[in-house]
Scaffold this motif. Structure first.
Motif, PDB file in Angstrom:
ATOM      1  N   GLU A  90       0.838  -1.200   0.000  1.00 44.48           N
ATOM      2  CA  GLU A  90       0.000   0.000   0.000  1.00 44.48           C
ATOM      3  C   GLU A  90       0.873   1.250   0.000  1.00 44.48           C
ATOM      4  OE1 GLU A  90      -3.324   0.456   2.461  1.00 44.48           O
ATOM      5  OE2 GLU A  90      -4.359  -1.094   1.352  1.00 44.48           O
ATOM      6  N   PRO A  91       0.394   2.319  -0.642  1.00 44.61           N
ATOM      7  CA  PRO A  91      -0.757   2.270  -1.538  1.00 44.61           C
ATOM      8  C   PRO A  91      -0.433   1.430  -2.756  1.00 44.61           C
ATOM      9  CG  PRO A  91       0.330   4.407  -1.683  1.00 44.61           C
ATOM     10  CD  PRO A  91       0.993   3.674  -0.570  1.00 44.61           C
ATOM     11  N   GLY A  92      -1.430   0.709  -3.250  1.00 40.74           N
ATOM     12  CA  GLY A  92      -1.229  -0.149  -4.405  1.00 40.74           C
ATOM     13  C   GLY A  92      -1.972  -1.463  -4.262  1.00 40.74           C
ATOM     14  N   GLY A  93      -1.576  -2.435  -5.066  1.00 32.54           N
ATOM     15  CA  GLY A  93      -2.168  -3.758  -4.996  1.00 32.54           C
ATOM     16  C   GLY A  93      -3.178  -4.064  -6.079  1.00 32.54           C
ATOM     17  N   THR A  94      -3.840  -3.035  -6.605  1.00 33.92           N
ATOM     18  CA  THR A  94      -4.756  -3.167  -7.737  1.00 33.92           C
ATOM     19  C   THR A  94      -4.371  -2.096  -8.754  1.00 33.92           C
ATOM     20  OG1 THR A  94      -6.386  -1.577  -6.910  1.00 33.92           O
ATOM     21  CG2 THR A  94      -6.645  -3.888  -6.201  1.00 33.92           C
ATOM     22  N   PRO A  95      -4.802  -2.230 -10.018  1.00 31.16           N
ATOM     23  CA  PRO A  95      -4.453  -1.197 -10.999  1.00 31.16           C
ATOM     24  C   PRO A  95      -4.879   0.212 -10.565  1.00 31.16           C
ATOM     25  CG  PRO A  95      -5.261  -3.147 -12.126  1.00 31.16           C
ATOM     26  CD  PRO A  95      -5.465  -3.399 -10.659  1.00 31.16           C
ATOM     27  N   GLY A  96      -6.104   0.332 -10.034  1.00 32.97           N
ATOM     28  CA  GLY A  96      -6.572   1.646  -9.592  1.00 32.97           C
ATOM     29  C   GLY A  96      -5.769   2.180  -8.422  1.00 32.97           C
ATOM     30  N   ALA A  97      -5.458   1.305  -7.470  1.00 31.00           N
ATOM     31  CA  ALA A  97      -4.682   1.726  -6.301  1.00 31.00           C
ATOM     32  C   ALA A  97      -3.248   2.076  -6.672  1.00 31.00           C
ATOM     33  CB  ALA A  97      -4.710   0.629  -5.240  1.00 31.00           C
ATOM     34  N   GLU A  98      -2.692   1.382  -7.673  1.00 34.63           N
ATOM     35  CA  GLU A  98      -1.344   1.726  -8.134  1.00 34.63           C
ATOM     36  C   GLU A  98      -1.328   3.104  -8.796  1.00 34.63           C
ATOM     37  OE1 GLU A  98       1.579   0.267  -7.717  1.00 34.63           O
ATOM     38  OE2 GLU A  98       0.812  -1.473  -6.632  1.00 34.63           O
ATOM     39  N   ASP A  99      -2.414   3.452  -9.472  1.00 34.12           N
ATOM     40  CA  ASP A  99      -2.530   4.800 -10.044  1.00 34.12           C
ATOM     41  C   ASP A  99      -2.498   5.848  -8.935  1.00 34.12           C
ATOM     42  OD1 ASP A  99      -2.669   3.820 -12.616  1.00 34.12           O
ATOM     43  OD2 ASP A  99      -4.858   3.965 -12.758  1.00 34.12           O
ATOM     44  N   VAL A 100      -3.210   5.573  -7.843  1.00 32.06           N
ATOM     45  CA  VAL A 100      -3.214   6.496  -6.704  1.00 32.06           C
ATOM     46  C   VAL A 100      -1.821   6.571  -6.089  1.00 32.06           C
ATOM     47  CG1 VAL A 100      -4.170   6.940  -4.412  1.00 32.06           C
ATOM     48  CG2 VAL A 100      -5.666   6.120  -6.232  1.00 32.06           C
ATOM     49  N   ARG A 101      -1.129   5.446  -6.026  1.00 36.83           N
ATOM     50  CA  ARG A 101       0.241   5.425  -5.496  1.00 36.83           C
ATOM     51  C   ARG A 101       1.116   6.417  -6.256  1.00 36.83           C
ATOM     52  NH1 ARG A 101       3.425   1.688  -2.671  1.00 36.83           N
ATOM     53  NH2 ARG A 101       5.660   1.904  -3.063  1.00 36.83           N
ATOM     54  N   ASP A 102       1.017   6.385  -7.585  1.00 38.22           N
ATOM     55  CA  ASP A 102       1.805   7.310  -8.400  1.00 38.22           C
ATOM     56  C   ASP A 102       1.455   8.766  -8.092  1.00 38.22           C
ATOM     57  OD1 ASP A 102       3.135   5.241  -9.667  1.00 38.22           O
ATOM     58  OD2 ASP A 102       1.787   5.197 -11.383  1.00 38.22           O
ATOM     59  N   LEU A 103       0.185   9.034  -7.901  1.00 38.01           N
ATOM     60  CA  LEU A 103      -0.252  10.395  -7.578  1.00 38.01           C
ATOM     61  C   LEU A 103       0.341  10.872  -6.249  1.00 38.01           C
ATOM     62  CD1 LEU A 103      -4.058  10.259  -8.481  1.00 38.01           C
ATOM     63  CD2 LEU A 103      -2.301  11.556  -9.691  1.00 38.01           C
ATOM     64  N   LEU A 104       0.366   9.967  -5.272  1.00 43.98           N
ATOM     65  CA  LEU A 104       0.793  10.335  -3.927  1.00 43.98           C
ATOM     66  C   LEU A 104       2.306  10.444  -3.775  1.00 43.98           C
ATOM     67  CD1 LEU A 104      -1.684   8.168  -1.860  1.00 43.98           C
ATOM     68  CD2 LEU A 104      -1.427  10.644  -1.634  1.00 43.98           C
ATOM     69  N   LYS A 105       3.022   9.549  -4.425  1.00 41.24           N
ATOM     70  CA  LYS A 105       4.451   9.442  -4.157  1.00 41.24           C
ATOM     71  C   LYS A 105       5.314  10.297  -5.087  1.00 41.24           C
ATOM     72  CE  LYS A 105       6.228   5.522  -2.707  1.00 41.24           C
ATOM     73  NZ  LYS A 105       6.374   5.745  -1.239  1.00 41.24           N
ATOM     74  N   ASN A 106       4.734  10.757  -6.190  1.00 41.41           N
ATOM     75  CA  ASN A 106       5.520  11.539  -7.139  1.00 41.41           C
ATOM     76  C   ASN A 106       5.084  13.005  -7.157  1.00 41.41           C
ATOM     77  OD1 ASN A 106       6.956   9.223  -8.049  1.00 41.41           O
ATOM     78  ND2 ASN A 106       5.198   8.653  -9.311  1.00 41.41           N
ATOM     79  N   GLY A 107       6.025  13.868  -7.467  1.00 39.83           N
ATOM     80  CA  GLY A 107       5.689  15.278  -7.584  1.00 39.83           C
ATOM     81  C   GLY A 107       6.176  16.120  -6.432  1.00 39.83           C
ATOM     82  N   ASP A 108       5.743  17.372  -6.443  1.00 42.82           N
ATOM     83  CA  ASP A 108       6.175  18.357  -5.461  1.00 42.82           C
ATOM     84  C   ASP A 108       5.627  18.048  -4.075  1.00 42.82           C
ATOM     85  OD1 ASP A 108       5.616  21.302  -4.123  1.00 42.82           O
ATOM     86  OD2 ASP A 108       7.451  21.244  -5.319  1.00 42.82           O
ATOM     87  N   LEU A 109       6.380  18.443  -3.049  1.00 46.14           N
ATOM     88  CA  LEU A 109       5.961  18.216  -1.669  1.00 46.14           C
ATOM     89  C   LEU A 109       4.614  18.848  -1.357  1.00 46.14           C
ATOM     90  CD1 LEU A 109       9.324  18.753   0.277  1.00 46.14           C
ATOM     91  CD2 LEU A 109       8.095  16.605  -0.027  1.00 46.14           C
ATOM     92  N   SER A 110       4.331  20.000  -1.964  1.00 45.54           N
ATOM     93  CA  SER A 110       3.099  20.728  -1.669  1.00 45.54           C
ATOM     94  C   SER A 110       1.916  20.260  -2.509  1.00 45.54           C
ATOM     95  CB  SER A 110       3.314  22.232  -1.898  1.00 45.54           C
ATOM     96  OG  SER A 110       3.647  22.482  -3.263  1.00 45.54           O
ATOM     97  N   LYS A 111       2.106  19.202  -3.276  1.00 50.29           N
ATOM     98  CA  LYS A 111       1.077  18.732  -4.201  1.00 50.29           C
ATOM     99  C   LYS A 111      -0.213  18.376  -3.489  1.00 50.29           C
ATOM    100  CE  LYS A 111       0.571  15.182  -7.809  1.00 50.29           C
ATOM    101  NZ  LYS A 111       1.249  14.036  -8.459  1.00 50.29           N
ATOM    102  N   TRP A 112      -0.115  17.691  -2.324  1.00 50.90           N
ATOM    103  CA  TRP A 112      -1.291  17.301  -1.541  1.00 50.90           C
ATOM    104  C   TRP A 112      -1.065  17.668  -0.088  1.00 50.90           C
ATOM    105  CZ3 TRP A 112      -4.643  15.793  -5.070  1.00 50.90           C
ATOM    106  CH2 TRP A 112      -4.224  15.066  -6.185  1.00 50.90           C
ATOM    107  N   ASP A 113      -2.133  18.082   0.603  1.00 52.46           N
ATOM    108  CA  ASP A 113      -2.028  18.244   2.055  1.00 52.46           C
ATOM    109  C   ASP A 113      -2.453  16.936   2.722  1.00 52.46           C
ATOM    110  OD1 ASP A 113      -4.806  18.189   1.968  1.00 52.46           O
ATOM    111  OD2 ASP A 113      -5.069  20.290   2.540  1.00 52.46           O
ATOM    112  N   GLY A 114      -2.436  16.918   4.061  1.00 46.24           N
ATOM    113  CA  GLY A 114      -2.740  15.693   4.787  1.00 46.24           C
ATOM    114  C   GLY A 114      -4.132  15.149   4.526  1.00 46.24           C
TER     115      GLY A 114
END
Length: 209
Positions: free
Chosen positions: A42-66
């Motif tokens: 996690e995050p991951g394990g299914t195609p949809g969840a792996e897509d979310v993993r990419d969103l969360l783990k890549n990019g600028d630090l300020s991309k998402w808040d808590g």
């Protein structure tokens, strides 16, 4: 005859704690005993969840808040549980997972200051009372775990992800959050001294199965 329900075991801890290695060693150990087992993450394990993993783990630090992180994680987690984890358990397969809901309690609830209660409410809304049967919490000081992670990334020639880039103060909060976790859930969580060598850590884990 209905198959005996499988066991859901999760591995938690800071970045570079050695979870991936120990998950594979436990998988090999269980399979040698004739137990059907799968590994996932996690995050991951299914195609949809792996897509979310990419969103969360890549990019600028300020991309998402808590709050955004927590909502995205539970969208991925719901998909993972319904499509992979529950079906496997119902077939009698053991599931070994690299991170699960405790990561949200610690990363978003504690380190991002959302509060454990809010993450617990989100969990109950998304997953009800579904929790691991057993959780191994890897105890390793953040300075040491970060050093391991940075060395691994350099050897693989990959950049640090969003969470790995965060300051050592954030990782110290993570460390303290995980230690608190073992006190909140003593019947489920087992603290593992991850500063030991691979064989010693393996023995700690296998003796608790």
């Amino acid at each position: 005859m209905t198959a005996q329900k499988g066991k859901f075991i999760t591995f938690e801890g800071g970045e570079g704690a050695g979870k991936t290695t120990q998950i594979q060693l436990l998988k090999d150990h269980l399979q040698s005993k004739g137990i059907d087992v799968i590994t996932t993450r996690e995050p991951g394990g299914t195609p949809g969840a792996e897509d979310v993993r990419d969103l969360l783990k890549n990019g600028d630090l300020s991309k998402w808040d808590g709050t955004a992180e927590a909502l995205l994680l539970y969208a991925a987690r719901h998909d993972h549980v319904e499509k992979i984890i529950k079906p496997a358990l119902h077939k009698g397969t053991w599931v070994l997972c690299d991170r699960f809901s405790d990561s949200s309690l610690v990363y978003q609830g504690v380190a991002r200051d959302l509060g454990v209660e809010k993450i617990t409410q989100l969990h109950e809304w998304a997953l009800g009372n579904f929790y691991p049967d057993l959780t191994f919490v890897f105890d390793i000081p953040p300075q040491k775990s970060r050093s391991r992670q940075q060395q691994r990334n350099q050897q693989a020639d990959i950049p640090d992800d969003r969470f790995e880039q965060l300051a050592i103060d954030f990782h110290q909060k993570i460390y303290e959050g995980y230690i608190s976790l073992t006190k909140l859930f003593p019947d489920r969580c087992v603290l593992i001294d991850a500063t030991r060598n691979v064989h010693e850590v393996k023995e700690q884990i296998h003796s608790n199965i």
